[in-house]
Design a protein around this motif. Structure first.
Motif, PDB file in Angstrom:
ATOM      1  N   CYS A 138     -25.614  86.004  83.521  1.00  0.00           N
ATOM      2  CA  CYS A 138     -26.077  86.037  82.128  1.00  0.00           C
ATOM      3  C   CYS A 138     -27.332  86.900  81.981  1.00  0.00           C
ATOM      4  CB  CYS A 138     -26.317  84.623  81.609  1.00  0.00           C
ATOM      5  SG  CYS A 138     -24.782  83.692  81.361  1.00  0.00           S
ATOM      6  N   GLN A 139     -28.251  86.794  82.921  1.00  0.00           N
ATOM      7  CA  GLN A 139     -29.447  87.642  82.867  1.00  0.00           C
ATOM      8  C   GLN A 139     -29.068  89.120  82.915  1.00  0.00           C
ATOM      9  OE1 GLN A 139     -31.713  86.001  86.187  1.00  0.00           O
ATOM     10  NE2 GLN A 139     -33.275  85.260  84.784  1.00  0.00           N
ATOM     11  N   SER A 140     -28.055  89.439  83.704  1.00  0.00           N
ATOM     12  CA  SER A 140     -27.678  90.847  83.901  1.00  0.00           C
ATOM     13  C   SER A 140     -27.033  91.480  82.670  1.00  0.00           C
ATOM     14  CB  SER A 140     -26.734  90.973  85.098  1.00  0.00           C
ATOM     15  OG  SER A 140     -25.426  90.519  84.789  1.00  0.00           O
ATOM     16  N   VAL A 141     -26.559  90.655  81.718  1.00  0.00           N
ATOM     17  CA  VAL A 141     -25.861  91.206  80.547  1.00  0.00           C
ATOM     18  C   VAL A 141     -26.702  91.120  79.277  1.00  0.00           C
ATOM     19  CG1 VAL A 141     -23.622  90.667  81.558  1.00  0.00           C
ATOM     20  CG2 VAL A 141     -24.672  89.038  79.976  1.00  0.00           C
ATOM     21  N   ILE A 142     -27.959  90.715  79.409  1.00  0.00           N
ATOM     22  CA  ILE A 142     -28.842  90.641  78.239  1.00  0.00           C
ATOM     23  C   ILE A 142     -29.481  92.008  77.993  1.00  0.00           C
ATOM     24  CG2 ILE A 142     -30.962  89.638  77.300  1.00  0.00           C
ATOM     25  CD1 ILE A 142     -30.287  87.076  78.863  1.00  0.00           C
ATOM     26  N   ILE A 143     -29.349  92.502  76.780  1.00  0.00           N
ATOM     27  CA  ILE A 143     -29.995  93.752  76.384  1.00  0.00           C
ATOM     28  C   ILE A 143     -31.355  93.404  75.788  1.00  0.00           C
ATOM     29  CG2 ILE A 143     -29.858  95.787  74.881  1.00  0.00           C
ATOM     30  CD1 ILE A 143     -26.782  95.419  74.937  1.00  0.00           C
ATOM     31  N   LYS A 149     -29.959  90.938  72.682  1.00  0.00           N
ATOM     32  CA  LYS A 149     -28.513  90.971  72.423  1.00  0.00           C
ATOM     33  C   LYS A 149     -27.772  90.758  73.736  1.00  0.00           C
ATOM     34  CE  LYS A 149     -28.756  94.392  68.642  1.00  0.00           C
ATOM     35  NZ  LYS A 149     -30.144  94.859  68.803  1.00  0.00           N
ATOM     36  N   VAL A 150     -26.492  90.416  73.623  1.00  0.00           N
ATOM     37  CA  VAL A 150     -25.611  90.318  74.786  1.00  0.00           C
ATOM     38  C   VAL A 150     -24.788  91.590  74.866  1.00  0.00           C
ATOM     39  CG1 VAL A 150     -23.668  89.088  75.830  1.00  0.00           C
ATOM     40  CG2 VAL A 150     -25.485  87.800  74.689  1.00  0.00           C
ATOM     41  N   ASP A 151     -24.751  92.197  76.031  1.00  0.00           N
ATOM     42  CA  ASP A 151     -23.917  93.376  76.261  1.00  0.00           C
ATOM     43  C   ASP A 151     -22.469  92.897  76.371  1.00  0.00           C
ATOM     44  OD1 ASP A 151     -22.460  95.522  77.379  1.00  0.00           O
ATOM     45  OD2 ASP A 151     -24.258  96.346  78.313  1.00  0.00           O
ATOM     46  N   MET A 152     -21.716  93.027  75.295  1.00  0.00           N
ATOM     47  CA  MET A 152     -20.367  92.470  75.229  1.00  0.00           C
ATOM     48  C   MET A 152     -19.440  93.079  76.280  1.00  0.00           C
ATOM     49  SD  MET A 152     -20.491  90.132  73.078  1.00  0.00           S
ATOM     50  CE  MET A 152     -21.477  89.535  71.705  1.00  0.00           C
ATOM     51  N   GLU A 153     -19.566  94.367  76.508  1.00  0.00           N
ATOM     52  CA  GLU A 153     -18.712  95.032  77.500  1.00  0.00           C
ATOM     53  C   GLU A 153     -18.967  94.468  78.892  1.00  0.00           C
ATOM     54  OE1 GLU A 153     -17.831  99.486  79.340  1.00  0.00           O
ATOM     55  OE2 GLU A 153     -19.000  99.285  77.494  1.00  0.00           O
ATOM     56  N   GLN A 154     -20.242  94.261  79.209  1.00  0.00           N
ATOM     57  CA  GLN A 154     -20.595  93.759  80.536  1.00  0.00           C
ATOM     58  C   GLN A 154     -20.174  92.303  80.738  1.00  0.00           C
ATOM     59  OE1 GLN A 154     -21.889  95.087  83.447  1.00  0.00           O
ATOM     60  NE2 GLN A 154     -21.336  96.965  82.384  1.00  0.00           N
ATOM     61  N   ASN A 191     -30.371  83.418  68.178  1.00  0.00           N
ATOM     62  CA  ASN A 191     -28.955  83.806  68.208  1.00  0.00           C
ATOM     63  C   ASN A 191     -28.405  84.181  69.576  1.00  0.00           C
ATOM     64  OD1 ASN A 191     -28.573  83.480  65.394  1.00  0.00           O
ATOM     65  ND2 ASN A 191     -29.534  85.480  65.035  1.00  0.00           N
ATOM     66  N   LEU A 192     -29.238  84.213  70.602  1.00  0.00           N
ATOM     67  CA  LEU A 192     -28.746  84.657  71.916  1.00  0.00           C
ATOM     68  C   LEU A 192     -27.757  83.649  72.503  1.00  0.00           C
ATOM     69  CD1 LEU A 192     -28.973  86.974  73.931  1.00  0.00           C
ATOM     70  CD2 LEU A 192     -30.797  85.710  75.096  1.00  0.00           C
ATOM     71  N   LEU A 193     -28.096  82.363  72.447  1.00  0.00           N
ATOM     72  CA  LEU A 193     -27.181  81.346  72.971  1.00  0.00           C
ATOM     73  C   LEU A 193     -25.871  81.350  72.194  1.00  0.00           C
ATOM     74  CD1 LEU A 193     -26.826  79.056  75.022  1.00  0.00           C
ATOM     75  CD2 LEU A 193     -27.730  77.470  73.312  1.00  0.00           C
ATOM     76  N   LEU A 194     -25.949  81.541  70.892  1.00  0.00           N
ATOM     77  CA  LEU A 194     -24.744  81.595  70.057  1.00  0.00           C
ATOM     78  C   LEU A 194     -23.842  82.751  70.483  1.00  0.00           C
ATOM     79  CD1 LEU A 194     -23.133  80.580  67.609  1.00  0.00           C
ATOM     80  CD2 LEU A 194     -24.544  82.071  66.163  1.00  0.00           C
ATOM     81  N   MET A 195     -24.432  83.907  70.756  1.00  0.00           N
ATOM     82  CA  MET A 195     -23.646  85.066  71.205  1.00  0.00           C
ATOM     83  C   MET A 195     -22.953  84.766  72.533  1.00  0.00           C
ATOM     84  SD  MET A 195     -25.808  88.500  70.202  1.00  0.00           S
ATOM     85  CE  MET A 195     -27.498  87.874  70.248  1.00  0.00           C
ATOM     86  N   PHE A 196     -23.687  84.109  73.441  1.00  0.00           N
ATOM     87  CA  PHE A 196     -23.083  83.748  74.725  1.00  0.00           C
ATOM     88  C   PHE A 196     -21.937  82.764  74.528  1.00  0.00           C
ATOM     89  CE2 PHE A 196     -26.896  85.254  77.172  1.00  0.00           C
ATOM     90  CZ  PHE A 196     -26.204  86.001  78.112  1.00  0.00           C
ATOM     91  N   PHE A 197     -22.146  81.728  73.714  1.00  0.00           N
ATOM     92  CA  PHE A 197     -21.107  80.724  73.497  1.00  0.00           C
ATOM     93  C   PHE A 197     -19.841  81.371  72.930  1.00  0.00           C
ATOM     94  CE2 PHE A 197     -22.868  76.139  73.393  1.00  0.00           C
ATOM     95  CZ  PHE A 197     -23.640  76.379  74.513  1.00  0.00           C
TER      96      PHE A 197
END
Length: 250
Positions: A138-143, A149-154, A191-197
């Motif tokens: 999860c740390q590796s995909v946070i922009i 933001k969450v890097d959706m592709e990653q 909103n970060l947790l929401l994006m991950f969920f």
């Protein structure tokens, strides 16, 4: 065989100089361009070589093979010697190596190779490992923009890796606890947790049963940041319940 001769002849004069390891690793990487890592690993096994014999005594084998991207040789080496137990890495060392692999953009197979070469089976099913893997991924995909933001592709790319180890509801729950703790560490970004969920559900990494279990959990050890976390994902659970109701009607 050719592989045996090449590996042994090249390494002989360089071992006393402490230069053999890097050169052999470079040769192994070149060979991987023409054949599979498994095949190169078989050649390494056939040569009967060991990194412990090649590297300087003060150099850590696990760190070296990870840095040089030749984990397949360690796996084969361990199998060929029928080593029953691997060196037990600390939780901090596991996180450090996972973080390094993820930062290097290693593919999922290479990360799995490292895990299987360095960790016992009982370690890979432990709560500690699941939490550390989830945190590192999860740390590796946070922009790190403003806002985060969450890097959706990653995260989609890493979904199969997470699915491999989050193999039941309890492990999925542990992964959610780890994600909750990461949000607390980051001071609950909006909103970060929401994006991950949303993404973890869409990619079938975590199923609704585990989400509901996390939502209703009263585990006293997992309450730090829980209230804020719950509020931040209210819309996710509203949507989840509405989708379930629609499905029941159908």
């Amino acid at each position: 065989m050719w592989g045996t001769c090449v590996f042994r002849e090249i390494s002989k004069p360089l071992v006393p100089l402490g230069k053999a390891g890097v050169l052999l690793a470079q040769i192994l990487q070149l060979l991987c361009k023409g054949m599979t890592p498994q095949k190169v690993g078989a050649l390494w096994k056939e040569a009967g070589l060991s990194w412990n014999e090649i590297l300087p005594k003060d150099e850590d084998v696990n760190t070296f093979v990870t840095d040089q991207k030749v984990e397949f040789t360690v796996d084969e080496e361990m199998k060929s010697k029928d080593v029953g137990r691997k060196n037990v890495l600390s939780g901090e060392e596991i996180s450090k190596q996972l973080d390094r692999l993820l930062q290097d953009k290693a593919n999922n197979q290479r990360i799995r190779d490292w895990i299987e070469a360095n960790l016992e089976d009982q370690q890979t099913v432990s709560n500690q490992f699941i939490r550390r893997l989830m945190t590192s991924v999860c740390q590796s995909v946070i922009i790190c923009d403003n806002p985060y933001k969450v890097d959706m592709e990653q995260i989609k790319n890493r979904a199969p890796l997470l699915q491999r180890y989050l193999c039941d509801e309890e492990k999925e729950l542990q992964a959610l606890y780890a994600l909750q703790a990461l949000m607390v560490h980051m001071e609950q970004p909006a909103n970060l947790l929401l994006m991950f969920f949303n993404t973890l559900y869409d990619e079938d990494v975590i199923k609704e049963e585990a989400f509901y279990k996390w939502e209703s959990s009263k585990d006293s050890a997992e309450q730090t940041g829980k209230g804020v976390a719950l509020k931040s994902v209210t819309t996710f659970f509203t949507w989840l319940r509405e989708a379930e109701e629609e499905s029941d009607k159908d």
